[in-house]
Scaffold this active site. Structure first.
Site, PDB file in Angstrom:
ATOM      1  N   LYS A 101       8.823  -1.462   0.930  1.00  0.00           N
ATOM      2  CA  LYS A 101       9.171  -2.118   2.194  1.00  0.00           C
ATOM      3  C   LYS A 101       7.932  -2.399   3.043  1.00  0.00           C
ATOM      4  CE  LYS A 101      13.650   0.235   2.401  1.00  0.00           C
ATOM      5  NZ  LYS A 101      14.435   1.274   3.122  1.00  0.00           N
TER       6      LYS A 101
ATOM      7  N   GLY B 223       6.077  11.899  -0.517  1.00  0.00           N
ATOM      8  CA  GLY B 223       7.240  11.161  -0.987  1.00  0.00           C
ATOM      9  C   GLY B 223       7.220  10.887  -2.477  1.00  0.00           C
TER      10      GLY B 223
ATOM     11  N   GLY C 204       7.828  10.850   4.746  1.00  0.00           N
ATOM     12  CA  GLY C 204       7.956  10.230   6.060  1.00  0.00           C
ATOM     13  C   GLY C 204       6.971  10.797   7.065  1.00  0.00           C
TER      14      GLY C 204
END
Length: 359
Positions: free
Chosen positions: A204, A313, A339
């Site tokens: 993303k 992550g 995160g």
């Protein structure tokens, strides 16, 4: 570490105290068996230090998965208590199937001095994610804790009861894992040994653009791969290299960076003294499309004279799997928090860090 601005367990009196520690035991469990225990292992130095310094009792709390405020048997932390006992065979390690109330209080009372108790999954109670001060107080009352230690780096970007509200009730300091991760990640931004290379992958653009923006004035080079590059990410900045060729599946989907892009990024790694990598460069679940990420992991893992940081992550999980099959690779930091590391590197404030006592 000198650049860490919060108090740690080395700055406070431990002896004789019951210490409540927020760990991150959000580990993959299948059929009751832990598949990967990096996060549990990451808590051991803090736990051992507390007991070595004479802590009366050490009470651990964590979440596991997303039970959404309900009891989900498959998300119990009981297997984590069992694994912790195996990792600390010289200690008494017990599990409480309650988080607060009389049963939890009884479990703490029954724990011998120098013992460790892991409470059940915090997220079985909706009040945890709601940052309830009442829930935090109930945990303090049940455990009799006199000191709070934040050692769950992967959750400090959340303002939950176990990361924020509880730190407003008890004296609150950082454990070794939080100190190490924050110090190394902030050090890469504030005082890196140069050249500094930042490798950005993942899916993303919205997640990764703040990271690119934050590092643009700091980095000597930024390499962009993964799905964001495959989907057409572009930049006119000469400091940014965007992957130019891709490995495709039979339907033409670009699922990995290609050999030319891989070679270019490996060259950049070899020229750099500080390398930060956040986001896999292909669909690493499929070996065929993990070649780019594997080459980057290998090149970084062989740079023993450099600061090499894996930014949490999916990237951390992938690199851990590579290490298991390649014994010679090592890294300065494999972050436990996806995160949290992304937000810290992007320059955001982390509630669970800010609430700790300043030095």
């Amino acid at each position: 570490m000198s650049n860490f601005r919060k108090k740690t367990i080395q700055d406070v009196e431990i002896a004789g105290k019951t210490v409540l520690v927020r760990v991150d035991y959000n580990v993959p469990i299948k059929d009751g068996v832990i598949q990967e225990d990096m996060r549990i292992c990451g808590s051991l130095s803090t736990i051992r230090y507390l007991l070595d310094q004479g802590a009366r009792k050490v009470i651990l709390m964590s979440h596991l998965g997303r039970p959404d405020g309900a009891y989900v048997p498959e998300m119990s932390l009981a297997p984590c208590a069992q694994r912790l006992g195996e990792l600390l065979p010289d200690k008494v390690v017990r599990f409480s199937d309650m988080i607060y109330g009389q049963d939890a209080k009884d479990a703490v009372a029954a724990l011998p001095e120098g013992g460790i108790l892991l409470l059940e999954n915090l997220r079985y109670v909706p009040d945890e994610e709601e940052n309830s001060a009442e829930f935090a107080q109930e945990i303090v009352d049940a455990t009799g804790a006199e000191l709070f230690v934040q050692d769950g780096f992967a959750v400090i970007h959340r303002a939950h009861a176990s990361t924020d509200a509880i730190a407003r009730i008890l004296p609150a300091v950082a454990g070794f894992l939080v100190e190490n991760e924050v110090s190394r990640l902030e050090g890469a931004m504030e005082n890196p040994e140069r050249p500094l290379l930042v490798i950005v992958g993942g899916a993303k653009v919205a997640d990764k653009q703040p990271l690119i923006d934050k590092f643009l004035p700091i980095a000597d080079k930024i390499a962009v791969g993964g799905k964001i590059a495959a989907d057409g990410y572009t930049s006119d900045d000469p400091k940014i290299y965007v992957a130019e060729d891709f490995a495709e599946d039979e339907n033409g989907a670009k699922l990995d960076i290609g050999p030319a892009s891989t070679a270019k990024i490996v060259d950049l790694i070899n020229e750099s003294k500080t390398i930060v990598w956040n986001g896999t460069l292909g669909m690493v679940e499929n070996e065929v499309f993990a070649r780019g990420s594997y080459a980057i992991a290998k090149a970084m893992g062989e740079k023993h004279d450099s600061m090499t940081i894996i930014g949490g992550g999916d990237t951390a999980g992938y690199v851990e799997s590579v290490i298991k099959n390649s014994g010679e690779l090592s890294y300065s930091l494999i972050s436990t928090g996806g995160g949290a590391s992304l937000e810290l590197l992007s320059g955001k404030k982390l509630p669970g860090l800010e609430v700790l006592q300043d030095k």
